[in-house]
Design an enzyme around this catalytic site. Structure first.
Site, PDB file in Angstrom:
ATOM      1  N   ALA A 186      49.663  31.086  37.445  1.00 17.04           N
ATOM      2  CA  ALA A 186      50.410  30.291  36.472  1.00 17.04           C
ATOM      3  C   ALA A 186      50.067  30.607  35.007  1.00 17.04           C
ATOM      4  O   ALA A 186      50.976  30.864  34.205  1.00 17.04           O
ATOM      5  CB  ALA A 186      50.219  28.803  36.784  1.00 17.04           C
TER       6      ALA A 186
ATOM      7  N   ARG B 272      60.425  32.902  38.097  1.00 11.29           N
ATOM      8  CA  ARG B 272      59.774  32.194  39.219  1.00 11.29           C
ATOM      9  C   ARG B 272      59.834  30.705  38.895  1.00 11.29           C
ATOM     10  O   ARG B 272      59.558  30.313  37.755  1.00 11.29           O
ATOM     11  CB  ARG B 272      58.322  32.648  39.407  1.00 11.29           C
ATOM     12  CG  ARG B 272      58.212  34.080  39.944  1.00 11.29           C
ATOM     13  CD  ARG B 272      56.785  34.403  40.367  1.00 11.29           C
ATOM     14  NE  ARG B 272      56.446  33.852  41.661  1.00 11.29           N
ATOM     15  CZ  ARG B 272      55.179  33.760  42.124  1.00 11.29           C
ATOM     16  NH1 ARG B 272      54.166  34.142  41.374  1.00 11.29           N
ATOM     17  NH2 ARG B 272      54.939  33.278  43.330  1.00 11.29           N
TER      18      ARG B 272
ATOM     19  N   ASP C  13      49.886  25.390  40.073  1.00  9.21           N
ATOM     20  CA  ASP C  13      51.092  25.965  39.469  1.00  9.21           C
ATOM     21  C   ASP C  13      51.868  24.936  38.672  1.00  9.21           C
ATOM     22  O   ASP C  13      52.591  25.279  37.732  1.00  9.21           O
ATOM     23  CB  ASP C  13      51.959  26.596  40.539  1.00  9.21           C
ATOM     24  CG  ASP C  13      51.310  27.874  41.024  1.00  9.21           C
ATOM     25  OD1 ASP C  13      50.496  27.802  41.960  1.00  9.21           O
ATOM     26  OD2 ASP C  13      51.560  28.937  40.418  1.00  9.21           O
TER      27      ASP C  13
ATOM     28  N   ASN D  21      50.408  24.138  44.471  1.00  8.42           N
ATOM     29  CA  ASN D  21      49.562  25.342  44.413  1.00  8.42           C
ATOM     30  C   ASN D  21      49.878  26.194  45.637  1.00  8.42           C
ATOM     31  O   ASN D  21      50.660  25.788  46.516  1.00  8.42           O
ATOM     32  CB  ASN D  21      48.077  24.964  44.359  1.00  8.42           C
ATOM     33  CG  ASN D  21      47.196  26.169  44.042  1.00  8.42           C
ATOM     34  OD1 ASN D  21      47.421  26.864  43.055  1.00  8.42           O
ATOM     35  ND2 ASN D  21      46.238  26.458  44.890  1.00  8.42           N
ATOM     36  N   LYS D  22      49.272  27.354  45.689  1.00  7.02           N
ATOM     37  CA  LYS D  22      49.529  28.315  46.766  1.00  7.02           C
ATOM     38  C   LYS D  22      49.544  27.666  48.143  1.00  7.02           C
ATOM     39  O   LYS D  22      48.698  26.824  48.452  1.00  7.02           O
ATOM     40  CB  LYS D  22      48.457  29.409  46.705  1.00  7.02           C
ATOM     41  CG  LYS D  22      48.571  30.500  47.746  1.00  7.02           C
ATOM     42  CD  LYS D  22      49.912  31.178  47.781  1.00  7.02           C
ATOM     43  CE  LYS D  22      50.275  31.793  46.449  1.00  7.02           C
ATOM     44  NZ  LYS D  22      51.721  32.170  46.382  1.00  7.02           N
TER      45      LYS D  22
HETATM   46  O1  MRU Z   1      52.160  33.328  43.991  1.00  6.83           O
HETATM   47  P1  MRU Z   1      51.023  33.371  43.007  1.00  6.83           P
HETATM   48  O2  MRU Z   1      50.013  34.432  43.316  1.00  6.83           O
HETATM   49  O3  MRU Z   1      51.519  33.435  41.576  1.00  6.83           O
HETATM   50  O4  MRU Z   1      50.304  31.977  43.187  1.00  6.83           O
HETATM   51  C1  MRU Z   1      49.222  31.677  42.351  1.00  6.83           C
HETATM   52  C2  MRU Z   1      48.564  30.376  42.657  1.00  6.83           C
HETATM   53  O5  MRU Z   1      48.988  29.606  43.492  1.00  6.83           O
HETATM   54  C3  MRU Z   1      47.396  30.023  41.792  1.00  6.83           C
HETATM   55  O6  MRU Z   1      46.482  29.229  42.498  1.00  6.83           O
HETATM   56  C4  MRU Z   1      47.869  29.239  40.556  1.00  6.83           C
HETATM   57  O7  MRU Z   1      48.927  29.909  39.921  1.00  6.83           O
HETATM   58  C5  MRU Z   1      46.777  29.035  39.587  1.00  6.83           C
HETATM   59  S1  MRU Z   1      46.224  30.532  38.817  1.00  6.83           S
HETATM   60  C6  MRU Z   1      44.997  30.111  37.743  1.00  6.83           C
END
Ligand code: MRU
Length: 350
Positions: free
Chosen positions: A51, A90, A235, A245-246
């Site tokens: 993010a 995104r 995110d 989040n992921k």
């Molecule tokens: O799909 P991604 O790799 O962009 O997902 C990232 C995440 O879910 C991270 O945990 C989140 O963006 C925080 S990054 C400091």
């Protein structure tokens, strides 16, 4: 070590240079975007991801659009369309739109004004990460008696996901710097392996002891008492503390709640979205079936299988012990109101 995920280049033509995270850990290659289309493609392919890094790309991307627009004599409609595509590349991480939106009022001032502000976004992000990491460690040390601490983390939240230092991984780094870190359990993070490919790569470069585990090992590790805290990034954090989040994050939170292990979300304030009331209002990106159906080109399921591939999930505020930002720590189980922090700490940033 400080991996630089996002960088601005002035010459030979203005460009955004990205470390190609799809090629790590095997290869350190770069994508240099001199036009918005290349930048949008890089975002959707996860050449750059995480993010806060997306926030930086959104901000620099507006400067890139202005440079490209003056080279190619764009009218205002074209410029708005290109910037709109960048903003929407995104949907879940609010930082991307935040980075773009922060630049919009500066456009009448011209390219230099936008670029100067975008550079400030990059500097502020790293500063915020270092501040929130120290706050997060202070909070944790008050709650967790064990020394040194064993930490579980998911996805990648380090230098690669930000403009420097990291969020959840920043807390890991801060613990390590204070001599208080035992080991990090790194979830591999299916389907694209941001944990095993990227987080393990960063930790290895820093000489931080870690074990890589499959995602499905995480709840068992938490419930067997093998970790003292789970720390993740975010995110988008809604006004009530619900956190996107992921994918896989909410399972960790459930296991932590049952085991009495603190579950911590770490993010800069740019990830907090007070305009989104709760998790139900957060758009969850669904990605291509191919990410699940094959592993490095080798089929992992019968061809044509239908796939459910959400890139993120929502952890409800009731399962989160702490949301750590550079403005302070909110304890959603006690009071799930991000606005309270917003008002209490207006001296930061604004
Ligand atoms: O799909 P991604 O790799 O962009 O997902 C990232 C995440 O879910 C991270 O945990 C989140 O963006 C925080 S990054 C400091």
């Amino acid at each position: 070590m400080a991996a630089t995920a996002v960088e601005w280049l002035d010459r030979p033509v203005p460009a955004v240079r990205l470390l190609d995270q799809t090629r790590l850990p095997g290869e350190e290659a770069y994508v240099t975007a001199t036009d918005v289309e290349t930048l949008v493609d890089a975002i959707t392919r996860l050449v750059v991801r995480g993010a806060p890094a997306l926030g930086a790309v959104g901000a620099l991307g507006v400067a890139l659009a202005l440079a490209q627009g003056s080279r190619e004599n764009w009218g205002e409609a074209r410029r708005l369309r290109e910037i709109g595509q960048l903003r929407e590349a995104r949907p879940t991480a609010v930082n991307l739109a935040w980075g773009v939106d922060r630049m919009l009022p500066l456009i009448p001032g011209g390219f230099e004004a936008v670029l100067a502000e975008a550079r400030r976004v990059l500097i502020e992000d790293e500063t915020a990460n270092r501040t929130l990491s120290a706050l997060g460690v202070d909070w944790l040390l008050e709650r967790s008696p064990r020394r040194p601490l064993r930490v579980l983390t998911h996805c990648n939240t380090g230098s690669l996901a930000t403009t420097g230092w990291g969020t959840a991984l920043g807390i890991v780094r801060e613990l390590h710097a204070r001599g208080l870190l035992d080991v990090v359990h790194v979830d591999e993070t299916r389907p694209l392996l941001q944990g095993s490919r990227l987080t393990a790569w960063e930790l290895r470069a820093d000489g931080i002891d870690h074990v890589v585990q499959v995602d499905s090992a995480a709840p068992g590790a938490i419930m067997r008492g093998l970790v003292d805290v789970a720390v993740i990034g975010a995110d988008r954090i809604a006004a009530n503390g619900d956190t996107a989040n992921k994918v896989g994050s909410v399972g960790l939170a459930l296991a932590c709640a049952d085991a009495g292990v603190p579950f911590v979300v770490a993010a800069p304030w740019s990830t907090v979205d007070l305009a989104t009331p709760d998790g139900a209002a957060i758009v969850i990106e669904e990605r291509a079936a191919e990410e699940v159906l094959s592993l490095h080109g080798v089929p992992a399921a019968p061809p044509g299988s239908r796939v459910f591939n959400p890139a993120f999930d929502i952890t409800p505020a009731r399962l989160i012990d702490a949301v750590v930002t550079e403005r302070g720590v909110v304890e959603p189980k006690v009071r799930a109101d991000m606005k309270a922090v917003h008002h209490a700490a207006v001296h930061h940033n604004h």
